[in-house]
Enzyme design. Structure first.
Site, mmCIF file in Angstrom:
data_model
loop_
_atom_site.group_PDB
_atom_site.id
_atom_site.type_symbol
_atom_site.label_atom_id
_atom_site.label_comp_id
_atom_site.label_asym_id
_atom_site.label_seq_id
_atom_site.Cartn_x
_atom_site.Cartn_y
_atom_site.Cartn_z
ATOM 1 N N ASP A 26 6.761 19.711 5.478
ATOM 2 C CA ASP A 26 8.059 20.385 5.478
ATOM 3 C C ASP A 26 9.137 19.348 5.780
ATOM 4 O O ASP A 26 8.839 18.252 6.274
ATOM 5 C CB ASP A 26 8.083 21.513 6.509
ATOM 6 C CG ASP A 26 9.106 22.597 6.203
ATOM 7 O OD1 ASP A 26 9.850 22.466 5.199
ATOM 8 O OD2 ASP A 26 9.172 23.583 6.948
ATOM 9 N N ASP A 27 10.374 19.717 5.489
ATOM 10 C CA ASP A 27 11.470 18.801 5.761
ATOM 11 C C ASP A 27 11.783 18.729 7.247
ATOM 12 O O ASP A 27 12.098 17.673 7.775
ATOM 13 C CB ASP A 27 12.724 19.179 4.963
ATOM 14 C CG ASP A 27 13.193 20.622 5.194
ATOM 15 O OD1 ASP A 27 12.472 21.414 5.836
ATOM 16 O OD2 ASP A 27 14.281 20.970 4.696
ATOM 17 N N ASP A 43 12.317 23.169 13.318
ATOM 18 C CA ASP A 43 13.495 23.452 14.138
ATOM 19 C C ASP A 43 13.072 24.241 15.378
ATOM 20 O O ASP A 43 12.658 23.667 16.368
ATOM 21 C CB ASP A 43 14.516 24.209 13.285
ATOM 22 C CG ASP A 43 15.875 24.364 13.953
ATOM 23 O OD1 ASP A 43 15.940 24.423 15.188
ATOM 24 O OD2 ASP A 43 16.885 24.433 13.237
#
Length: 165
Positions: free
Chosen positions: A99-100, A103
């Site tokens: 994933d980027d 969070d």
């Protein structure tokens, strides 16, 4: 966390994302080999492509999980919605999840519940989600909004000093 809770802005260019995703691939050479990659869409698609190229992985699946924009606002977090599951048999042993960003960790928790034995890697990690990933490259503060290149257009911006007035 509302969009008002993001005090810092971190724009990422295409070149920077490519360079950092390649750095992620370097770190993953110590962990693999992997049978394939599961990219978390949409943000994980670009880094997964770079990692797949660098690690010579040809098998790529996707899992589509929405946590931002579920209610229509890209900066408001909503409920987790698995819109498309991957087609990996078993619990993910030998597979790499890309994933980027991690969070708050809500997306990571959802994907981990589906593929608990896979290796989870992200380009960027915030403190709240960092414990949920196995490998990441760059840590940013929780109050930073990362602007990925697919969300940007070139435009004039105010200097950082003007934001503190």
């Amino acid at each position: 966390m509302s969009s008002d809770s993001f005090n810092k802005s971190f724009p990422v260019s295409w070149e920077e994302l490519h360079r950092t995703a390649k750095a992620l691939a370097w770190r993953l050479t110590e962990v693999g080999p992997f049978d394939g990659i599961v990219a978390i869409t949409r943000g994980g698609l670009v880094p997964a492509a770079v990692v797949a190229r660098e690690l010579s992985i040809r098998i790529i699946d996707t899992i589509s999980v929405a946590s931002y924009g579920v209610e229509g606002d890209d900066k408001e977090r909503g409920r987790i919605n698995v819109m498309k599951n991957c087609e990996i048999a078993g619990k993910g042993a030998g597979w790499l999840i890309v994933d980027d960003l991690v969070d708050t960790g809500e997306t990571a928790k959802a994907v981990r519940s589906i593929l608990p034995d896979a290796h989870f890697a992200t380009v960027y990690a915030k403190p709240a989600g960092r414990p949920l990933v196995d490998t990441y490259v760059t840590e940013v503060s929780q109050d930073t909004w990362i602007h990925f290149p697919w969300d940007l257009e070139p435009r004039p911006v105010e200097p950082i000093s003007s934001l503190r007035r």
